[in-house]
Design an enzyme around this catalytic site. Structure first.
Site, mmCIF file in Angstrom:
data_model
loop_
_atom_site.group_PDB
_atom_site.id
_atom_site.type_symbol
_atom_site.label_atom_id
_atom_site.label_comp_id
_atom_site.label_asym_id
_atom_site.label_seq_id
_atom_site.Cartn_x
_atom_site.Cartn_y
_atom_site.Cartn_z
ATOM 1 N N THR A 287 -3.297 -4.421 -6.972
ATOM 2 C CA THR A 287 -4.695 -4.818 -7.115
ATOM 3 C C THR A 287 -4.754 -5.919 -8.160
ATOM 4 O O THR A 287 -3.886 -5.992 -9.028
ATOM 5 C CB THR A 287 -5.463 -3.572 -7.598
ATOM 6 O OG1 THR A 287 -5.522 -2.643 -6.528
ATOM 7 C CG2 THR A 287 -6.870 -3.884 -8.061
ATOM 8 N N GLY B 117 -4.426 1.321 -10.257
ATOM 9 C CA GLY B 117 -3.649 2.551 -10.231
ATOM 10 C C GLY B 117 -4.151 3.488 -9.168
ATOM 11 O O GLY B 117 -4.834 3.065 -8.219
HETATM 12 N N1 ASP Z 1 -6.883 1.333 -7.593
HETATM 13 C C1 ASP Z 1 -6.668 0.757 -6.301
HETATM 14 C C2 ASP Z 1 -7.306 1.647 -5.260
HETATM 15 O O1 ASP Z 1 -7.243 2.850 -5.403
HETATM 16 C C3 ASP Z 1 -5.226 0.560 -5.958
HETATM 17 C C4 ASP Z 1 -4.380 -0.094 -7.017
HETATM 18 O O2 ASP Z 1 -4.880 -0.445 -8.086
HETATM 19 O O3 ASP Z 1 -3.174 -0.281 -6.782
HETATM 20 O O4 ASP Z 1 -7.829 1.168 -4.279
#
Ligand code: ASP
Length: 311
Positions: free
Chosen positions: A177, A229
């Site tokens: 992300t 995350g």
């Molecule tokens: N937090 C993001 C989500 O759950 C994914 C990520 O940050 O890798 O969509």
């Protein structure tokens, strides 16, 4: 929804970005991939810094930095986003302005090249905070924002991952992300986050990134936060708002507040990272995974980028 502006503390501009937290290590990430990611982080920092250096607003800087990262195929946002279980790309993004705590967000959009700009359009041009799915795609058509075919988001690398079993829901978060937090010369803070979510998501799953107060939050009285995350854990921790509340109401240092929230996420079995920008002083970039693509630059500090904990 909006609130009276907060008197800003005297300060100078500062910007931090992330390209996602995950289980990358120097052994698993090729030198070429590391170099490409570092270059993209530098380009994002330069785009935001150019605005802040000229006296531009934090809200413009975070939008510009995130738009660069959305175009970078290395990261899980915009071009290069991960696939859903049925092989499409659904994008989530949010932006928030610490001056007045106004925010805009979109979820499950499929055609707008820069979802962060669509989130900003929701904030600026509608009476709403969040639009999702077909409605958000329809709203996009009322703007001048560039529309692309869903295939445009699909890089060869993501197609390969999907072909190799990417339809399985993957909580391991190997791909990043993106997000940015900034403070401008007037002392205002802003945050933005953009993502493709998690690999193999289905049933219209939406994570923390576009949820105001969870993955994205900004309040001039405290700080600006962008998280990355295991989204479900950051959602339940209401991570961004919790950091700001600990700073504003409990008098916690920003470093301690971020650490406390990441510890809470970890206690629930989750992992990830956050970047946070205070009203004055240096940003905090912290993660509980082995790595987080990240970087920062400020009026008096040249740009630096890093990936692994030991960087
Ligand atoms: N937090 C993001 C989500 O759950 C994914 C990520 O940050 O890798 O969509």
């Amino acid at each position: 929804m909006s609130a009276a502006p907060v008197t800003a503390a005297p300060t100078t501009w500062s910007l931090a970005v992330h390209g996602g937290a995950g289980g990358m290590s120097p052994a698993t990430l090729s030198a070429a991939a590391q170099a490409a990611a570092r270059a993209a982080l530098h380009t994002a920092l330069a785009a935001g810094a150019a605005i802040l250096r000229d006296g531009g607003g934090a809200i413009d800087a975070v939008a510009a930095a995130v738009a660069v990262l959305e175009d970078a195929p290395q990261f899980n946002a915009g071009h290069g986003a991960v696939f859903t279980a049925d092989g499409t790309v659904e994008l989530d993004a949010a932006i928030m302005d610490g001056r007045n705590r106004r925010a805009g967000a979109v979820a499950r959009v499929t055609r707008t090249r820069h979802p962060v700009d669509l989130a900003r359009a929701v904030m600026a041009r509608t009476p709403h905070v969040m639009l999702a799915g077909v409605g958000a795609d329809a709203f996009a058509l009322t703007t001048e924002l560039e529309q692309v075919a869903n295939d445009w988001f699909k890089t060869p690398e993501r197609r390969r991952q999907f072909a190799e079993g990417g339809a399985t829901f993957d909580r391991a978060m190997k791909y990043g992300t993106v997000g940015a937090v900034a403070r401008d010369n007037d002392g205002h803070v802003a945050a933005a986050t953009s993502t493709g979510g998690v690999t193999g998501k289905k049933w219209g799953r939406i994570g923390d990134s576009p949820i105001i107060g969870a993955g994205t939050y900004a309040d001039d009285r405290a700080c600006a936060v962008s998280a990355t995350g295991s989204g479900e854990d950051f959602l339940c921790a209401v991570a961004g708002h919790e950091v700001a509340a600990q700073v504003r109401l409990a008098g916690q240092s920003l470093t301690a507040a971020v650490r406390a929230v990441l510890d809470e996420v970890a206690a629930g079995g989750g992992a990830g990272g956050m970047i946070a920008m205070p009203r004055t002083g240096e940003p905090v970039l912290t993660f509980t995974t082995t790595a987080m693509y990240r970087g920062s630059v400020a009026a008096d500090t040249p740009a630096t980028v890093a990936i692994f904990a030991e960087d």
